[in-house]
Enzyme design. Structure first.
Site, PDB file in Angstrom:
ATOM      1  N   ASP A  84      83.340 111.897 155.421  1.00 10.71           N
ATOM      2  CA  ASP A  84      82.791 113.134 155.991  1.00 10.71           C
ATOM      3  C   ASP A  84      83.782 114.295 156.031  1.00 10.71           C
ATOM      4  OD1 ASP A  84      84.194 111.593 157.889  1.00 10.71           O
ATOM      5  OD2 ASP A  84      83.144 112.519 159.576  1.00 10.71           O
ATOM      6  N   GLU A 143      83.401 109.614 160.308  1.00  9.59           N
ATOM      7  CA  GLU A 143      84.660 109.240 160.962  1.00  9.59           C
ATOM      8  C   GLU A 143      85.089 110.301 161.954  1.00  9.59           C
ATOM      9  OE1 GLU A 143      88.522 109.317 162.211  1.00  9.59           O
ATOM     10  OE2 GLU A 143      87.934 110.746 160.688  1.00  9.59           O
ATOM     11  N   GLU A 144      84.861 111.565 161.610  1.00  4.95           N
ATOM     12  CA  GLU A 144      85.364 112.658 162.446  1.00  4.95           C
ATOM     13  C   GLU A 144      84.726 112.677 163.831  1.00  4.95           C
ATOM     14  OE1 GLU A 144      87.900 114.238 161.929  1.00  4.95           O
ATOM     15  OE2 GLU A 144      88.243 114.465 159.778  1.00  4.95           O
ATOM     16  N   HIS A 367      92.721 119.531 160.028  1.00  2.00           N
ATOM     17  CA  HIS A 367      91.660 120.201 160.801  1.00  2.00           C
ATOM     18  C   HIS A 367      91.884 121.709 160.898  1.00  2.00           C
ATOM     19  CE1 HIS A 367      90.048 116.350 162.990  1.00  2.00           C
ATOM     20  NE2 HIS A 367      90.440 116.111 161.754  1.00  2.00           N
TER      21      HIS A 367
HETATM   22 ZN   LIG Z   1      90.173 114.309 160.853  1.00  2.00          ZN
HETATM   23 ZN   LIG Z   2      90.761 112.059 158.867  1.00  2.00          ZN
END
Ligand SMILES: [Zn+2]
Ligand SMILES: [Zn+2]
Length: 396
Positions: A84, A143-144, A367
């Site tokens: 993702d 996952e995020e 991020h």
């Molecule tokens: Zn991340």
């Molecule tokens: Zn990551």
């Protein structure tokens, strides 16, 4: 057998070089947010099918599981990659490789994770005589938001798995280096909520109400002492209040204040202790101020812990790939990753592959809207992954 196969692995990684970059760029241009990784899943499924894998799609949502059986008895080794992207608008109109989906960006390197896993799958599929057992590819969504692994496990993705291997690309680590080691790599990551309830009223007549804003300020301050006064300085932990909201006007005392925060720890007991203490401190500080505090435990995942024996296998694979002098002991980092749930079900290793040219210029953190990876990391990651899998697939 793994030793003899080394020249074939090196040649395969060489041949795959352009494909790795092309795959990563394609994924970077077409990022998909958590739970919406349809096109990415399709790409993973198609590639694995062409390589001869038996593919299952829609595993716990948009997850993909693909198995390649050697036909000989042996362990089942899982290579796990997260798929993702993040809800971030990529900055830099002049970037050659740039997200084409507004408001979505691969700002954590998962585009590279998928490309490297597909690369390792291609290497192993190209030399089926060199290993025994079964190779399982696991392309995990969401996952995020720490929400993708559990539904995949519930749908059977981890069944029969003996070893788990996975990479996180790491921009603060110089490209060309690999960091691996036993024990915790990433911390646990839990989200929690707090609601402080008082009694609303007139801002000019505070004695006729119970002010949850003043109380919430005390709670936030008191929570900081859980780490600074109660936690060993030799054992990193984090308590963060990331969001706070309450009140509607400058002269009105609010009814309640809502907060959300996160906790990070490296051991199971520490994780539980921190969460328990947050609830206790909030409750008792609130009580002292005539308010009530409600603690709400939300999403979370355990620490990411590598098994010592599997970490040693990955270290050997990394040495073959980048040389002894470029393999570091893995640090402990207070981010989370729900690969932890797979690593709880079978011994495995999650390791870092350097993805930034930090020697040349500062790199944007993960991020961040300017995050980028140095694509020279891709063959290193794919090579280390393939080599480690080969050692494990020849282990019995
Ligand atoms: Zn991340
Ligand atoms: Zn990551």
């Amino acid at each position: 057998m793994a030793e003899d196969s080394e020249p074939r692995v090196a040649a395969a990684i060489d041949r795959l070089g352009e494909q790795l970059v092309a795959d990563r760029r394609h994924l970077h241009r077409h990022p998909e947010l958590s739970y919406h990784e349809q096109a990415t899943a399709e790409l993973c499924a198609e590639r694995c099918e062409v390589l001869g894998f038996t593919v299952r799609t829609e595993v716990g949502g948009t997850g993909v599981v693909a198995d390649l059986d050697s036909g000989r008895p042996g362990p089942t080794v899982m290579l796990r990659a997260d798929t993702d992207a993040l809800p971030i608008q990529e900055r830099g109109a002049d970037r050659p490789v740039r997200s084409q989906n507004d408001g979505a960006m691969h700002a954590c390197g998962h585009d590279g994770h998928v490309a490297m896993a597909l690369g390792a799958a291609a290497v192993l599929a190209g030399m089926p005589d060199a290993w025994s057992g079964r190779l399982r590819m696991c392309f995990q969504p969401a996952e995020e938001v720490a929400g993708g692994a559990q539904p995949m496990i519930d749908a059977g993705a981890a069944e029969g798995v003996d070893r788990v291997l996975g990479i996180h690309l790491w921009a603060p680590l110089q490209v060309g280096r690999v960091a691996v080691g036993p024990g915790p790599l990433f911390g646990s990551a839990d989200e929690f909520g707090l609601v402080v309830r008082g009694r609303g009223g007139h801002g000019g007549m505070p004695h006729t109400s119970i002010d949850p804003v003043v109380c919430a300020a005390q709670v936030v301050t008191a929570l900081q002492t859980i780490v600074s006064r109660e936690t060993s300085p030799f054992n990193p932990a984090v308590v963060t209040i990331g969001r706070i909201e309450g009140g509607s006007a400058f002269n009105v005392i609010a009814e309640e204040v809502r907060m959300r925060g996160t906790v990070r720890a490296f051991e199971h007991e520490e994780r539980e202790r921190l969460l328990r203490r947050i609830a206790e401190v909030a409750r008792d500080v609130a009580a002292a101020m005539r308010c009530e505090a409600e603690f709400i435990r939300a999403n979370g995942c355990p620490p990411v812990v590598s098994d010592a024996a599997v970490a040693e296998v990955v270290r050997r694979a990394a040495v073959k790939t980048v040389g002894e002098q470029n393999v570091d002991q893995a640090p402990r980092i207070t981010v989370g990753d729900d690969v932890a749930l797979f690593l709880e079900r079978a011994p495995g290793c999650y390791f870092l592959v350097g993805a930034g040219d930090v020697a040349k210029h500062p790199v944007a953190p993960h991020h961040h809207p300017e995050f980028d990876i140095d694509e020279r990391c891709l063959p290193i990651g794919a090579g280390t992954l393939a080599r480690a899998a080969l050692i494990e697939l020849n282990a019995r």
